[in-house]
Design an enzyme around this catalytic site. Structure first.
Site, mmCIF file in Angstrom:
data_model
loop_
_atom_site.group_PDB
_atom_site.id
_atom_site.type_symbol
_atom_site.label_atom_id
_atom_site.label_comp_id
_atom_site.label_asym_id
_atom_site.label_seq_id
_atom_site.Cartn_x
_atom_site.Cartn_y
_atom_site.Cartn_z
ATOM 1 N N SER A 146 90.600 53.317 -12.144
ATOM 2 C CA SER A 146 91.774 52.620 -11.459
ATOM 3 C C SER A 146 92.861 52.832 -12.608
ATOM 4 O O SER A 146 92.783 53.219 -13.903
ATOM 5 C CB SER A 146 91.577 51.218 -11.473
ATOM 6 O OG SER A 146 92.524 50.346 -11.267
ATOM 7 N N TYR A 157 88.140 42.937 -14.612
ATOM 8 C CA TYR A 157 88.535 44.017 -13.855
ATOM 9 C C TYR A 157 88.943 45.165 -14.767
ATOM 10 O O TYR A 157 88.237 46.156 -15.041
ATOM 11 C CB TYR A 157 89.412 43.680 -12.746
ATOM 12 C CG TYR A 157 89.470 44.945 -11.764
ATOM 13 C CD1 TYR A 157 88.422 45.247 -10.643
ATOM 14 C CD2 TYR A 157 90.558 45.791 -11.889
ATOM 15 C CE1 TYR A 157 88.667 46.379 -9.868
ATOM 16 C CE2 TYR A 157 90.724 46.947 -10.994
ATOM 17 C CZ TYR A 157 89.760 47.192 -10.044
ATOM 18 O OH TYR A 157 90.068 48.219 -9.085
#
Ligand code: NAD
Length: 269
Positions: free
Chosen positions: A154, A167
């Site tokens: 990401s 995350y």
């Protein structure tokens, strides 16, 4: 854009493939000629629909329910792939989730869940894939490489993310896990790389794009001026899995419309 059959005869596993990015990647790999295993955790109907979509390209596919954070489930999933397909050539380590909370409210369960699926899940699948790639070695008629692993990271492997510390930590972990695996496995002709998506239109981030206001806010972070689609990631994944990227080893490919270009500085900062 037509995807050429660059993966004919190759066998691929895509984790988390009954939704969003994984679904797009699994279908694109099938379109490129690969046989595909569609892994998922829940949602049989959605998984079977992806299998049907893939089979339309004349390749083999089946759905396999397994929790990527379970060592036993992952071992069983790889055992079946070798039984059904005879081999594996491509692992797309995609399954992932969010459990968002401000740090003072974040429970250990929320922290552990995200780390165990997003990071440990990728480790468990990469380990099984590496064992199989090492056992079989290079088969020149199939690919220049003994195997390819693509880790879905990401932009948050680079960009800190308040309210999402679990995350962002998992994605930062994927960066060095991927690079260390790539360094360790390259001498065996196994290529490990990552894709770092920006904002892609999937169920994981509905609140970021569903209303006009949210979408306009999001666009302040995207110099290219549009949200990404699963197909944007799928094309990158097909390329990283194919021999067209044969000399690409240990790289993170950012597919983010420029999100990592510090758009806040575009008017001088
Ligand atoms: P999604 O929620 O649409 O899909 C997630 C998939 O992971 C689903 O198929 C789900 O069944 C699967 N999954 C969840 N837990 C699992 C488990 N324990 N075992 C097996 N499968 C499991 O989300 P998405 O946006 O398609 O996300 C896919 C990946 O892309 C994730 O790793 C996510 O972090 C990453 N990503 C997404 C974006 C984005 O903007 N959508 C941006 C950057 C990175």
């Amino acid at each position: 854009m037509a995807v050429h059959k660059v993966l004919t005869g190759q066998k691929a596993l895509v984790t988390g493939a009954n939704s969003g990015i994984g679904q797009g990647v699994a279908i694109a790999l099938g379109q490129a000629g690969a046989d595909v295993v569609v892994n998922y955790i829940e949602g049989d109907d959605a998984a079977n629909k992806v299998v049907d979509d893939i089979r339309r390209f004349g390749v083999n596919a089946y759905a396999h329910q397994a929790d990527v954070s379970s060592e036993q489930d992952v071992a069983g999933m790889f055992k079946r792939i070798v039984q059904e397909f005879g081999a594996i050539d491509i692992l797309i380590n995609n399954a992932g989730l969010q459990r968002d909370a401000a740090v003072h409210d974040m429970t250990l369960a929320q922290w552990n869940k995200v780390l165990s699926v997003n990071l440990t899940g990728q480790f468990l699948c990469a380990r099984e894939a590496a064992r199989e790639f090492l056992r079989r070695g290079v088969v020149p008629a199939v690919s220049c490489a003994a195997g390819k692993i693509v880790c879905m990271s990401s932009v948050h492997q680079e960009i800190p993310w308040a309210g999402h510390v679990n995350y962002a930590s998992s994605k930062g972990g994927i960066k060095l896990m991927m690079e260390s695996l790539a360094q360790e496995l390259a001498p065996h002709r196994i290529r490990v790389n990552a894709i770092a998506p920006g904002a892609i239109r999937t169920p994981i981030n509905t609140s970021a794009w569903q209303t006009r206001d949210a979408y306009n806010q999001l666009m302040k972070l995207v110099p290219y001026g549009r949200i990404g689609e699963p197909a944007d990631i799928a094309r990158a994944a097909v390329w990283l899995a194919s021999d067209h990227s044969d000399y690409v080893v240990g790289t993170t490919l950012f597919v983010d419309g420029g999100m990592t270009l510090y758009p806040g500085f575009s008017t001088g900062g």
